[in-house]
Design a protein around this motif. Structure first.
Motif, PDB file in Angstrom:
ATOM      1  N   THR A 140       0.828  -1.206   0.000  1.00 35.75           N
ATOM      2  CA  THR A 140       0.000   0.000   0.000  1.00 35.75           C
ATOM      3  C   THR A 140       0.862   1.256   0.000  1.00 35.75           C
ATOM      4  O   THR A 140       0.561   2.240  -0.686  1.00 35.75           O
ATOM      5  CB  THR A 140      -0.929   0.006   1.228  1.00 35.75           C
ATOM      6  OG1 THR A 140      -1.828  -1.110   1.140  1.00 35.75           O
ATOM      7  CG2 THR A 140      -1.727   1.297   1.318  1.00 35.75           C
ATOM      8  N   ALA A 144       0.564   4.021  -2.937  1.00 33.76           N
ATOM      9  CA  ALA A 144       0.224   5.407  -2.621  1.00 33.76           C
ATOM     10  C   ALA A 144       1.326   6.352  -3.088  1.00 33.76           C
ATOM     11  O   ALA A 144       1.057   7.469  -3.550  1.00 33.76           O
ATOM     12  CB  ALA A 144      -0.005   5.561  -1.115  1.00 33.76           C
ATOM     13  N   PHE A 256       4.787  10.282   1.875  1.00 36.68           N
ATOM     14  CA  PHE A 256       3.326  10.294   1.807  1.00 36.68           C
ATOM     15  C   PHE A 256       2.785   8.864   1.756  1.00 36.68           C
ATOM     16  O   PHE A 256       1.805   8.536   2.436  1.00 36.68           O
ATOM     17  CB  PHE A 256       2.875  11.069   0.566  1.00 36.68           C
ATOM     18  CG  PHE A 256       1.394  10.971   0.302  1.00 36.68           C
ATOM     19  CD1 PHE A 256       0.504  11.808   0.956  1.00 36.68           C
ATOM     20  CD2 PHE A 256       0.892  10.044  -0.597  1.00 36.68           C
ATOM     21  CE1 PHE A 256      -0.868  11.715   0.729  1.00 36.68           C
ATOM     22  CE2 PHE A 256      -0.472   9.944  -0.845  1.00 36.68           C
ATOM     23  CZ  PHE A 256      -1.352  10.776  -0.179  1.00 36.68           C
ATOM     24  N   GLY A 257       3.419   8.006   0.962  1.00 34.34           N
ATOM     25  CA  GLY A 257       2.964   6.619   0.858  1.00 34.34           C
ATOM     26  C   GLY A 257       3.008   5.885   2.181  1.00 34.34           C
ATOM     27  O   GLY A 257       2.059   5.177   2.544  1.00 34.34           O
ATOM     28  N   VAL A 260       0.173   7.094   4.458  1.00 38.11           N
ATOM     29  CA  VAL A 260      -1.111   6.464   4.122  1.00 38.11           C
ATOM     30  C   VAL A 260      -1.200   5.065   4.736  1.00 38.11           C
ATOM     31  O   VAL A 260      -2.208   4.699   5.355  1.00 38.11           O
ATOM     32  CB  VAL A 260      -1.295   6.392   2.598  1.00 38.11           C
ATOM     33  CG1 VAL A 260      -2.502   5.517   2.240  1.00 38.11           C
ATOM     34  CG2 VAL A 260      -1.474   7.785   2.017  1.00 38.11           C
ATOM     35  N   LEU A 263      -1.636   5.312   8.549  1.00 38.84           N
ATOM     36  CA  LEU A 263      -2.984   5.702   8.953  1.00 38.84           C
ATOM     37  C   LEU A 263      -3.967   4.554   8.812  1.00 38.84           C
ATOM     38  O   LEU A 263      -4.842   4.359   9.657  1.00 38.84           O
ATOM     39  CB  LEU A 263      -3.448   6.904   8.117  1.00 38.84           C
ATOM     40  CG  LEU A 263      -2.795   8.247   8.437  1.00 38.84           C
ATOM     41  CD1 LEU A 263      -3.211   9.299   7.421  1.00 38.84           C
ATOM     42  CD2 LEU A 263      -3.163   8.699   9.858  1.00 38.84           C
ATOM     43  N   TRP A 264      -3.833   3.778   7.751  1.00 35.26           N
ATOM     44  CA  TRP A 264      -4.805   2.710   7.515  1.00 35.26           C
ATOM     45  C   TRP A 264      -4.571   1.515   8.436  1.00 35.26           C
ATOM     46  O   TRP A 264      -5.503   0.963   9.005  1.00 35.26           O
ATOM     47  CB  TRP A 264      -4.773   2.268   6.059  1.00 35.26           C
ATOM     48  CG  TRP A 264      -5.774   1.183   5.786  1.00 35.26           C
ATOM     49  CD1 TRP A 264      -5.529  -0.137   5.538  1.00 35.26           C
ATOM     50  CD2 TRP A 264      -7.202   1.317   5.768  1.00 35.26           C
ATOM     51  NE1 TRP A 264      -6.696  -0.832   5.358  1.00 35.26           N
ATOM     52  CE2 TRP A 264      -7.752   0.044   5.495  1.00 35.26           C
ATOM     53  CE3 TRP A 264      -8.073   2.394   5.959  1.00 35.26           C
ATOM     54  CZ2 TRP A 264      -9.115  -0.188   5.411  1.00 35.26           C
ATOM     55  CZ3 TRP A 264      -9.437   2.174   5.866  1.00 35.26           C
ATOM     56  CH2 TRP A 264      -9.938   0.897   5.604  1.00 35.26           C
TER      57      TRP A 264
END
Length: 292
Positions: A140, A144, A256-257, A260, A263-264
């Motif tokens: 992921t 991202a 940024f990836g 993400v 957070l998930w």
């Protein structure tokens, strides 16, 4: 059973939700979110399909971005001036110095064209087989990273140094007649030549390097993991495909990836448990340190 009544001033009774029922709904919602976020054992057919479709979509969107040649050249001139002001504009010197060593620059051309894909796929396969509990979160982060890079290609078209006017950069693929860039020679019509910012060669290679360093158990393999993005940085500059600051853009996209994924999944990918929880819906325990 889940309702209670209240009497209004008019004497009418109206149903109102039971606190117990509300708490149950909240618990159900949290459990559903927990199940969605919990790492699951990856399925081979799904991952192959996902990677193929995702890369096809990425290539389609990247190449569909208008080339905006004049703006891309203008941005390249501006970026070059910024680097000169910062005292880091050594790309031309590196390009000319390494181009003088034919066997080395030819090897770099092939490195640029192949390892970007080969190493990334190899790390994905290794994660799939050896670290299934961390696979989805780490994948992921990579996806991202790649997705947000598309915004850079659209919002900030940038010509690579080899396409700049009047700056004497050497397009090493053309000079040495090697196959090493999708944006040189006969292959230039297959790829957007003015999508140099951010550099996904750096974004992907740093993703590979950090993953190997964090999860490999053999010390020399960890070292190789760190050397890979370092070598890639030298290659993208030596072949005049990127500026130093393009690499910085790739690093920002990677950050940024990982944000993400964090957070998930509620934790950095490398800190999740190595194995997937055996019982369906059971979140696997998180390790306190990366396992080999």
């Amino acid at each position: 059973m889940g309702e209670m009544t209240v009497t209004t001033l008019e004497g009418q009774q109206r149903p109102t939700a039971s606190p117990i029922a509300g708490e149950q709904d909240d618990r159900n919602g949290r459990n559903l979110l927990r199940r969605l976020r919990a790492p699951r054992r990856p399925r081979l057919w799904f991952e192959i399909l996902l990677i193929a479709v995702s890369y096809w979509t990425y290539s389609l969107i990247r190449n569909a971005v208008p080339e905006q040649k004049s703006q891309a050249l203008h941005n390249a001139d501006w970026l070059w001036k910024v680097e000169q002001h910062l005292g880091i504009a050594v790309e031309q010197s590196v390009n000319h110095a390494l181009d003088s060593v034919t066997w080395l620059i030819v090897g770099m051309n092939y490195y640029y064209a192949t390892l970007h894909f080969v190493v990334t796929l190899g790390v994905l396969i290794w994660l799939f087989r050896k670290h299934p509990g961390r696979y989805a979160a780490t994948r992921t982060a990579l996806f991202a990273t790649t997705a947000v890079a598309l915004l850079g290609y659209y919002l900030y078209p940038l010509a690579p140094p080899r396409l700049m006017n009047g700056h004497d950069f050497i397009d090493t693929v053309l000079v040495h007649q090697t196959w090493g860039s999708m944006a040189s020679g006969d292959l230039k019509h297959m790829s957007n030549q003015y999508a140099a910012m951010p550099s996904m060669h750096i974004g992907w290679s740093l993703w590979c390097g950090l993953t190997i360093f964090a999860l490999a158990s053999v010390p020399w393999v960890k070292v190789l993991g760190l050397l890979y993005p370092t070598a890639t940085l030298i290659v993208i500059v030596a072949t005049a495909n990127h500026f130093w600051l393009d690499a910085v853009g790739g690093m920002i996209c990677l950050a940024f990836g990982f944000a993400v994924a964090r957070l998930w999944y509620g934790a950095m990918p490398y800190r999740l448990a190595r194995e997937v929880a055996l019982r369906e819906g059971e979140a696997p325990p998180r390790s306190t340190k990366a396992e080999a």
